[in-house]
Motif scaffolding. Structure first.
Motif, PDB file in Angstrom:
ATOM      1  N   GLU A 174       0.825  -1.204   0.000  1.00  0.00           N
ATOM      2  CA  GLU A 174       0.000   0.000   0.000  1.00  0.00           C
ATOM      3  C   GLU A 174       0.861   1.256   0.000  1.00  0.00           C
ATOM      4  N   MET A 175       1.945   1.218   0.765  1.00  0.00           N
ATOM      5  CA  MET A 175       2.846   2.368   0.830  1.00  0.00           C
ATOM      6  C   MET A 175       3.534   2.601  -0.508  1.00  0.00           C
ATOM      7  N   TYR A 176       3.958   1.548  -1.157  1.00  0.00           N
ATOM      8  CA  TYR A 176       4.631   1.635  -2.459  1.00  0.00           C
ATOM      9  C   TYR A 176       3.708   2.297  -3.481  1.00  0.00           C
ATOM     10  N   ILE A 177       2.454   1.864  -3.516  1.00  0.00           N
ATOM     11  CA  ILE A 177       1.490   2.423  -4.477  1.00  0.00           C
ATOM     12  C   ILE A 177       1.118   3.854  -4.077  1.00  0.00           C
ATOM     13  N   GLY A 178       0.976   4.069  -2.773  1.00  0.00           N
ATOM     14  CA  GLY A 178       0.648   5.419  -2.298  1.00  0.00           C
ATOM     15  C   GLY A 178       1.718   6.424  -2.661  1.00  0.00           C
ATOM     16  N   ARG A 179       2.981   6.048  -2.492  1.00  0.00           N
ATOM     17  CA  ARG A 179       4.079   6.948  -2.872  1.00  0.00           C
ATOM     18  C   ARG A 179       4.050   7.247  -4.368  1.00  0.00           C
ATOM     19  N   TYR A 180       3.738   6.214  -5.149  1.00  0.00           N
ATOM     20  CA  TYR A 180       3.671   6.390  -6.606  1.00  0.00           C
ATOM     21  C   TYR A 180       2.605   7.432  -6.954  1.00  0.00           C
ATOM     22  N   TYR A 181       1.420   7.301  -6.373  1.00  0.00           N
ATOM     23  CA  TYR A 181       0.347   8.261  -6.639  1.00  0.00           C
ATOM     24  C   TYR A 181       0.725   9.659  -6.138  1.00  0.00           C
ATOM     25  N   PHE A 182       1.419   9.705  -5.012  1.00  0.00           N
ATOM     26  CA  PHE A 182       1.842  10.998  -4.455  1.00  0.00           C
ATOM     27  C   PHE A 182       2.802  11.697  -5.418  1.00  0.00           C
TER      28      PHE A 182
END
Length: 282
Positions: A174-182
């Motif tokens: 979730e963090m990996y994808i969240g950083r990508y979107y950020f």
């Protein structure tokens, strides 16, 4: 005439009794022979497993099960076949055997072991949070079955530990994808991913960063009240965290400058002591 009929009836009864006795004896001999065949096949499977020939071992265990599927050796042989496959990382074959065992022997005393080995087969196939989630989800599912149905077993202790590790992996995803979107400035999907961590993986090592990221996103969007809410939550739970300091610096632009000045002052004061300590260990 009557006497003749009586003699014929008597002889017929003796014949039937004799035949019945022979059938029973023959069945006993066959039964004993079958049991010996099962034991022999099982023994050969164990020997092959010990020598490292797991494919032949699994074949002999399957043979032992097929010979007498209603016997006590059948479920034991089925489990041994799955274990043989597992020892050499034939996970697909081991999983197929274990899933069949669970269906065929749903009330067996070693069912807890079957679920545990099944969970381990999936768990050991986990690569990282960026890969296919199938193995992670299946491992989690079967470890939870152990915790829920067999909480007082040795398997439950390890299942609980591994579920914590799986939670870390899922939170990392979730963090990996969240950083990508950020980074792509896709704020809403980023918020959803960081909130997923807070809502479902709050005990993982990623909870601190997720709160900081929520502060960062809301501050960037100009939603100061929301940003402050998450900053307070971060400070309450992780006040000594680096992530809390990063969040604090968003609201106090002079925080980083003051921090550098304090560090320089501390460095001057502690310089002599540090040199003295170095001289002691050189």
């Amino acid at each position: 005439m009557y006497r003749l009929k009586f003699i014929i009836l008597f002889v017929f009864i003796i014949f039937l009794t004799s035949c019945s006795k022979e059938v029973v004896e023959e069945n006993l001999i066959k039964g004993k022979s079958l049991d010996l065949q099962v034991i022999e096949a099982y023994r050969e499977g164990v020997e092959a497993l010990e020598s490292g020939d797991v494919l032949f071992a699994a074949k002999k265990f399957n043979e032992a099960e097929i010979l007498f599927p209603q016997g006590d050796w059948a479920p034991k042989s089925a489990l041994m076949a799955s274990y043989a496959y597992y020892t050499q990382d034939y996970y697909g074959d081991a999983i197929a055997e274990l899933e069949r065992f669970i269906i065929v022997y749903p009330k067996h005393k070693n069912l807890q072991y079957a679920y545990y080995l099944l969970a381990i087969c999936y768990y050991e196939q986990i690569v990282d949070e960026k890969k296919d989630l199938g193995a992670i989800i299946q491992a989690k599912k079967n470890f939870e079955i152990i915790l829920n149905n067999y909480p007082n077993t040795e398997y439950a202790i390890d299942a609980d530990f591994k579920l914590d590790l799986i939670a870390d992996i899922l939170a990392a995803k979730e963090m990996y994808i969240g950083r990508y979107y950020f980074d792509k400035k896709k704020w809403i999907p980023a918020i959803n991913r960081f909130r997923e961590i807070i809502d479902n993986y709050e005990t993982t090592i990623y909870a601190e960063e997720a709160l900081h990221r929520l502060v960062e996103v809301h501050y960037t969007l100009g939603l100061i009240d929301e940003a402050e809410k998450y900053a307070q939550l971060l400070g309450y739970n992780y006040k000594s965290s680096t992530w809390y300091k990063n969040s604090y610096s968003l609201f106090d632009k002079n925080y980083k400058i003051k921090k550098k000045e304090r560090f320089k002052t501390y460095k001057k004061k502690s310089g002599g002591l540090l040199k003295k300590f170095k001289s002691l260990i050189e």
